[in-house]
Design a protein around this motif. Structure first.
Motif, short mmCIF file in Angstrom:
data_model
loop_
_atom_site.label_atom_id
_atom_site.label_comp_id
_atom_site.label_asym_id
_atom_site.label_seq_id
_atom_site.Cartn_x
_atom_site.Cartn_y
_atom_site.Cartn_z
N SER A 154 0.80 -1.23 0.00
CA SER A 154 0.00 0.00 0.00
C SER A 154 0.83 1.27 0.00
O SER A 154 0.32 2.34 -0.29
CB SER A 154 -0.93 0.02 1.21
N GLU A 155 2.11 1.16 0.34
CA GLU A 155 2.93 2.38 0.37
C GLU A 155 3.57 2.67 -1.00
O GLU A 155 4.21 3.69 -1.16
CB GLU A 155 4.05 2.26 1.41
N GLN A 156 3.39 1.75 -1.93
CA GLN A 156 4.10 1.98 -3.21
C GLN A 156 3.12 2.08 -4.36
O GLN A 156 3.32 1.50 -5.42
CB GLN A 156 5.04 0.81 -3.50
N LEU A 157 2.02 2.81 -4.14
CA LEU A 157 0.98 2.82 -5.15
C LEU A 157 1.44 3.47 -6.47
O LEU A 157 0.83 3.27 -7.51
CB LEU A 157 -0.27 3.52 -4.61
N ASP A 158 2.53 4.24 -6.41
CA ASP A 158 3.01 4.84 -7.68
C ASP A 158 3.53 3.77 -8.64
O ASP A 158 3.69 4.02 -9.82
CB ASP A 158 4.07 5.91 -7.40
N LYS A 159 3.78 2.58 -8.11
CA LYS A 159 4.22 1.51 -8.99
C LYS A 159 3.19 1.17 -10.07
O LYS A 159 3.51 0.56 -11.08
CB LYS A 159 4.51 0.24 -8.18
#
Ligand SMILES: Nc1ncnc2c1ncn2[C@@H]1O[C@H](COP(=O)(O)OP(=O)(O)O)[C@@H](O)[C@H]1O
Ligand SMILES: [Mg+2]
Lengths: 592, 460
Positions: free
Chosen positions: A563-568
């Motif tokens: 959830s912390e890397q949604l820019d992926k």
């Protein structure tokens, strides 16, 4: 006032009491030498009918039955949260202290710890005028929950005495209220409330926000609403309990009341163990610090199973009145219905369908009616969401409990044995489940998540339905002969099923998914679908696109992107673009 | 102090109705003396000022209205326990029938037991290696679990139960603190003999307590037999710190006995004539499995039931499945194809397995591997039905691989002989070998890291 009768007959948990006319319906009574707890469930002429909440083995005719003429009630006050109680609010830990690992009968234990001191801050002053439901003091019940001390509904007047801030037990008097006639009522940190009487509130407010669960298929396709009702029916092993546990763990309710009603002891043990070690993703506090458990397992007395549902919902209403959003899980309402059936059978009442009493439907209705989003007497907003598991006999949804429940709930998660057999979890059938809240909540989703949220949801549902009808053909002739655009539907639907709907409750990342990620997952799958369509329109066969592995690479994103890397997700778009571009280029090379 | 009453008001099935009984208490045991002077026992199942209903365990044949003498005992049914019960054989009411004399009881316990307090339970997490691949990998048995075998008439459930009992490696259990409680309800003498002989052959007979209520024995006693057995198990597990495996067979006969008694009481039936309280009654037996805080022992239950008409939705398997922690389902068509053990893995389930496998328990890849095997084998069923319509040759390449996977899975993974004991790593390796038949892209249930580590064929 004490009223005494004597036992006329005993049949299982049902005791008939003769020689007394003064018992009132729903009075709590004490039965026999051991003072077993019971409740009056029928008064007819000569006989009073009592259901006994403990094993009746050893009772004799002629034994005394005593009533203090107060209705079967729970004690409401600090100390409920974090506790585990039996169906009539006796703390199981206190029972263990008294009788060891096996539950004995006739134990008298206090619902709330009477010796514990709570740090109370007073919120009113002498002379203030308060009415029922008003908050006059508060105490931190757990690090997460501020317990509001409420003037019991029905009482009101001028504050005649208010204790100074300080430490008090649940039975200390913290205030006195004088009504217009000058009658004084003492207010303590706790008060009693009858379990069969819904607590009053000022207004019902309509549905306005979802109860988010972090479970993709629920939050996107079949949303729950704060203040709403939901049923989770399914045969054994299809995932009712897991679903309830997941909701209890991860939903964005403030308070969880979990009722293990006639189910396994170990499942309650598991909740207890897990919830005292897991923390809430939002607040970081222990899950148990917002949870109360009611455990009346299958081997505990059947009448108390009947009461456990009411005990649970009354506790829920109490916290709702403080302005909290409460979610209550009942696993399983079928066991409660069966308890009704058993008692009814012993009373030789005329059965309706499958031996269930004719009042099954009205009892279910009355229970689900206690859900709702409300404005409390003191003007707070709070809600109760009810999520009931249903255990249909033989997994057959046409049986009375499922059918009657369906009339009163608005989210319906149909668990499917075939999906469970294939270990597709959660085994929620996407074709036969529904939520009537989807429409009501579309504004919320569009405002708070993304304005394309509802559009995406609709497209996902459409693709799944299309897949289902194509499958009818595939079953007969295989998928090879389908035209490419239909093959694409099958491929996208596969990604939706395996990559999106399937959710592994045991995977650290996948067990709870924030709504934003849920949206992005839908979005990326649909993006892939649209891009693939463009490729097909150039006359390129879908097999070429599938061979690139792009579809397969979308499936594991649920495990790969936390959830912390949604820019992926942006990178994924590029990856899709590239895959499509490459396929197109290859074809142009071939053409040239 | 003990009163005696002469005569009965009426007799119906296994029930007798009496009048004028004073000082009797609900569910206490009464002694009933027949005309011939033999003594039977019964239980008060309904009590009113003007009548008393007694269920006679040994049946009512030969009772007369006039001369029968009834004597309330003032107590519920009890069973006298001590460590001596191991190696002994009892009837359904807990009386020794092996000719070795009475048991010197250390204490007498109410056979109905008392409900275990959920806060006193210890959540079971330690797996039991049974040496049977399909069970160990896919339906893992956990110490303290209740895991029934759903079978059908003529299927090898007895063999399977014996194989589990003799191969089971229970953590912390050795020959000193491991014992078996066996309870037969309504099965034939042959079945009871088979178990006896098998226990004898594996050298454990001295550590088995047998409770036998055979098909020719009184139906009423069938209701108490499992209660005596579980009382023995609780004593051994929670007072003597032993690890107990309880085999209960056949739960179907038990439930039928309950139905018989219920209908002779004219109770309102629920489904298929079974009483509405069948669920609670079964739960009062099955929930007596488990582990407790502060006690070392454990009770693991393997009830066996034969599904009438092989129908898993029949009330007996259905209600059982709602109570037990999973089920091992046997399938006739596998058996007919010569597969032993004929375990149908898709409807089978071990609910406790999730907390007892994986890293620190079995092996890190176990959960994903199991998941994938289930998913793949489930897909095999679809592919097979497609193949039966369009022909195997017309299947896609991937589907053909699934066909092969299905065959090999049944042949190498499910099939094993009665005395073949595989350890867990051998079982898991076989599982990976099978998955390698399928293209890697099909293995969507396995976490990428695990897949990278285990999927590539081992070098050498
Ligand atoms: N969401 C899920 N994720 C993973 N496994 C699940 C899920 N739901 C169910 N299961 C599996 O199915 C088993 C049975 O689920 P459970 O909720 O106990 O069924 P029910 O209450 O309907 O009988 C669980 O022990 C677990 O192995
Ligand atoms: Mg369940």
């Amino acid at each position: 006032m004490e009223v005494i009768g004597e036992i006329f007959s005993i049949n299982g948990p049902v005791v008939k009491v003769g020689k007394c006319e003064n018992f009132k319906m729903h009075d709590q009574v004490f039965v026999g030498d051991e003072q077993l707890i019971g409740e009056v469930i029928g008064v007819d002429g000569d006989n009073t009918i009592v259901q006994v909440y403990e094993s009746t083995t050893g009772l004799k005719t002629g034994d005394r039955v005593v009533s203090f003429q107060s209705p079967m009630s729970v004690t409401l006050g600090p100390g409920i949260i974090g506790g585990i109680f039996d169906g009539i609010q006796r703390p199981l830990k206190s029972i263990e202290d008294k009788s060891g690992p096996f539950i004995s009968r006739g134990l008298s234990v206090d619902p709330l710890d009477k010796s514990k001191k709570w740090k109370v801050k007073m919120l009113v002053s002498k002379g203030d005028v308060v009415s029922g439901g008003a908050v006059i003091a508060q105490t931190p019940e757990t690090p997460q929950i501020m317990h509001k001390v409420i003037v019991p509904p029905g009482i009101g007047g001028r504050i005649d005495y208010i204790a100074p801030d300080g430490e008090y037990t649940v039975s200390d008097v913290i205030a006195e209220i004088a009504d217009e006639q000058g009658n004084k009522t003492q207010i303590k940190l706790s008060h009693r409330w009858p379990i069969r009487v819904p607590r009053p509130y000022k207004n019902r407010i309509g549905i306005r926000e979802p109860l988010l669960t972090g479970q993709r298929i629920i939050d996107t396709l079949f949303p729950f609403a704060k203040g709403g009702t939901a049923a989770v029916p399914g045969g054994f092993g299809t995932g009712k309990t897991m679903t309830q546990h997941q909701i209890a763990k991860w939903s964005d309710a403030d308070i969880i009341i979990y009722i293990g009603c006639g189910e396994r002891g170990n499942e309650m043990t598991q909740v207890l163990e897990e919830f005292t070690s897991l923390t809430d993703p939002k607040s970081g506090a222990l899950l148990m610090d917002r949870t109360a458990l009611i455990a009346n397992t299958s081997n505990m007395p059947v009448a108390a199973r009947e009461a456990s549902i009411y005990t649970g919902i009354t506790l829920a209403e109490y916290y709702r009145d403080m302005g909290y959003h409460v979610a209550i899980m009942a696993d399983s309402t079928s066991r409660w219905a069966e308890a009704l059936r058993e008692i009814s059978g012993r009373l030789e009442e005329m059965p309706a369908e499958e031996g269930f009493p004719a009042y099954l439907s009205s009892r279910l209705a009355a229970f689900y009616e206690r859900a709702g989003y409300i404005e409390s007497l003191s003007g707070n907003e709070g809600s109760i969401t009810i999520i009931g598991a249903v255990s249909p006999q033989g997994g057959d949804f046409s049986e009375p409990v499922t059918q009657n429940t369906k009339r009163f709930v608005r989210s319906f998660l149909a668990l499917d044995r075939q999906l469970a057999y294939a270990r597709h979890y959660p085994a929620i059938n996407w074709l036969s489940s529904y939520s009537e809240y989807a429409g009501l909540l579309s504004g919320w989703y569009e405002e708070n998540v993304d304005d394309r949220f509802m559009l995406n949801r609709k497209r996902i549902i459409a693709l799944l339905q299309e897949e289902a009808s194509l499958n009818e053909i595939v079953k007969l002739i295989g998928s090879d002969v389908l035209p490419d655009d239909q093959k694409l539907v099958l491929e996208t639907a596969r990604v939706i099923r395996v990559g999106f709907l399937q959710q592994n409750a045991f995977h650290p990342i996948d067990t709870f998914v924030p709504i934003k990620k849920q949206f992005l997952m839908m979005d990326i799958i649909l993006y892939l679908h649209d891009k693939s369509k463009d490729v097909l329109q150039r006359g390129i066969p879908i097999s070429q696109l599938i061979e690139t592995g792009i579809f397969d690479s979308i499936i594991p994103i649920k495990y790969q992107i936390n959830s912390e890397q949604l820019d992926k997700f942006d990178l994924l778009r590029n990856k899709i673009d590239e895959a499509c571009k490459k396929v197109i280029e290859n074809n142009e090379v071939v053409k040239r | 102090m003990k009163m005696e009453y002469m005569g009965l008001k009426s007799i119906s099935g296994s029930l007798v109705i009496l009048q004028g009984i004073k000082e009797a208490s609900f569910e206490e045991i009464v002694e009933i003396k027949t005309d011939e002077g033999d003594v039977r026992i019964g239980k008060i199942i309904e009590l009113a000022k003007d009548y008393t209903v007694v269920q006679v365990y040994e049946g009512t044949h030969g009772l007369s209205l006039k001369n029968t003498v009834t004597r309330p005992s003032g107590k519920p049914m009890e069973f006298g326990v001590s460590r001596e019960i191991l190696g002994r054989v009892f009837d359904g009411a807990g009386r020794p029938i092996d000719g070795l004399g009475a048991i010197f009881a250390e204490e007498y316990l109410d056979v109905n037991g008392k409900p275990i307090n959920p806060v006193s339970r210890r959540y079971p997490r330690d797996y039991i290696q049974t040496g049977i691949s399909s069970i160990d990998a896919l339906i893992t048995l956990i110490r303290g679990q209740k895991l029934p075998i759903f079978s059908g008439n003529g299927l090898p459930h007895d063999e399977l139960a014996i194989q589990i009992a003799s191969q089971a490696k229970i953590q912390d259990a050795d020959s000193e603190n491991f014992a078996i409680v066996f309870c037969a309800m309504g099965v034939s003498k042959d079945v009871a003999d088979f178990f006896r002989k098998s226990f004898e052959e594996s050298g454990v007979l001295g550590r088995v307590a047998m409770f036998l209520n055979l098909s020719s024995d009184p139906v009423g006693e069938r209701i108490v037999a499992p209660r005596c057995a579980l009382t023995a198990a609780e004593y051994l597990a929670f007072e003597q710190n032993m690890h107990i495996l309880v085999i209960l067979t056949d739960m179907t006969s038990y439930a039928e006995a309950l139905r018989e008694i219920s209908s002779s009481q004219n109770e309102i039936p629920s489904r298929k004539g079974y009483p509405g309280y069948l669920y609670s009654d079964l739960a009062s037996l099955y929930e007596r499995a488990g582990m407790l805080h502060g006690r070392e022992g454990s009770i693991t239950q393997i009830p066996i039931l034969t599904m009438p008409n092989d129908d898993i939705t029949h009330p007996i398997p259905d209600l059982t499945g709602y109570i037990t922690e999973g089920q091992i389902v046997l399938e006739r068509s596998l058996y007919q194809r010569g597969i032993y053990p004929p375990i149908s893995i898709l409807p089978s389930l071990s609910r406790l397995m999730k907390d007892g496998i994986g890293e620190g328990y079995t092996r890190e890849d176990h959960p994903d591997l199991a998941n994938q095997l289930f998913a793949a084998y489930s897909n095999v069923q679809d592919v097979r039905s497609l193949a039966s319509v369009i022909g195997e040759d017309e299947l896609s390449e991937t589907d053909k691989k699934y066909m092969r996977f299905g065959e090999q899975f049944e042949k190498e993974f499910i099939t094993q002989s009665f005395d073949e004991n595989r350890d867990i790593s051998q079982t898991l390796e076989t599982g990976w070998n099978l998955l390698r038949i399928l293209p890697r892209s099909e293995l969507t249930r396995i976490d990428t890291k695990i897949l990278e580590k285990y999927y590539p064929r081992d070098e050498g």
